[in-house]
Design an enzyme around this catalytic site. Structure first.
Site, PDB file in Angstrom:
ATOM      1  N   LYS A 126      18.001  38.184 -24.645  1.00  0.00           N
ATOM      2  CA  LYS A 126      19.215  38.186 -23.714  1.00  0.00           C
ATOM      3  C   LYS A 126      20.297  37.492 -24.440  1.00  0.00           C
ATOM      4  O   LYS A 126      19.955  36.357 -24.966  1.00  0.00           O
ATOM      5  CB  LYS A 126      18.536  37.279 -22.813  1.00  0.00           C
ATOM      6  N   VAL A 127      21.447  37.866 -24.105  1.00  0.00           N
ATOM      7  CA  VAL A 127      22.539  37.443 -24.961  1.00  0.00           C
ATOM      8  C   VAL A 127      23.783  37.529 -23.568  1.00  0.00           C
ATOM      9  O   VAL A 127      23.488  38.493 -22.928  1.00  0.00           O
ATOM     10  CB  VAL A 127      23.260  38.136 -26.246  1.00  0.00           C
TER      11      VAL A 127
END
Ligand code: E4P
Length: 220
Positions: A83-84
């Site tokens: 996840k960014v």
């Protein structure tokens, strides 16, 4: 529509996965910080339990750090999705990680343009936060409607992962709009099961059955 548990809590996950309705898990730094302990071990255990996508978020805010953390998280298990956050560096990291075959969930999405840009760089999931928009008197579900409409116009493979859900109506509306996934805290998933008429109806079925059995036994 797929249902993910939005939690890093092993007890919640262990209780819900055997029901057969859970397709994946999302975590974030706040959720994992709440659990304490070794986050890598927790993530590995979650992956073993769910056997579906498990989002684990980078905490670096610049590109190189995101790449380093993303590659490292992806080594924990094949089910990890990195996840960014939606930032310029996050978009750049999403493109590079995706090109390397690492699935990416772009999080903290609050506008349709952010979702569009994340899809363009190959995000596997975009996570629009409906509850946090509702909190600031802006309709979270209107954002989902817009993203569904935009994605339907093109050939993106990016899935819409409705995040920051706060109650069953978010899930009902997301399903009606055709969103791909809702990630929900365990309490919200519990609320999807409940209807008072089911409880009343079941109680009556059992009572009627037992009454009939007692009458038959009396006749014997
Ligand atoms: C999941 O991917 C998100 O991090 C999460 O749904 C955010 O939820 P919150 O707004 O309730 O913290």
């Amino acid at each position: 529509m797929k249902i993910f548990i939005d939690s890093g809590n092993l007890k919640d996950i262990e209780a819900l996965v055997p029901l057969g309705i859970i397709d994946g898990i999302t975590t974030n730094p706040s959720l994992l910080a709440k659990e304490g302990g070794d986050y890598r071990q927790i993530l590995k255990r979650i992956c073993d339990l769910v056997q579906g996508p498990v989002s684990a978020e980078v905490v670096a805010t610049e590109f190189e750090g995101m790449m380093r953390e993303g590659r490292d998280l992806a080594k924990i298990d094949e089910h990890i999705v990195v996840k960014v956050p939606f930032t310029r560096d996050g978009v750049k990291a999403c493109k590079k990680l995706s090109e390397e075959g690492i699935r990416v969930n772009v999080t903290l999405i609050f506008s349709p343009t952010q979702a569009l840009l994340a899809a363009k760089v190959g995000a596997t999931f975009v996570s629009p936060f409906v509850g946090r928009l509702d909190d600031v008197a802006t309709s979270g579900m209107s954002l989902i409607h817009e993203i569904v409409e935009i994605f339907n116009n093109y050939e993106f493979t990016t899935e819409i992962l409705v995040a920051s859900t706060r109650g069953p109506m978010h899930i009902v509306e997301a399903a009606r709009m055709g969103a791909d996934i809702c990630t929900c805290p365990a309490a919200v998933i519990d609320s999807l099961f409940n209807h008072p008429l089911t409880d009343v109806g079941l109680k009556k079925f059992i009572a009627d059955w037992e009454k009939a059995q007692a009458a038959l036994a009396g006749k014997a």
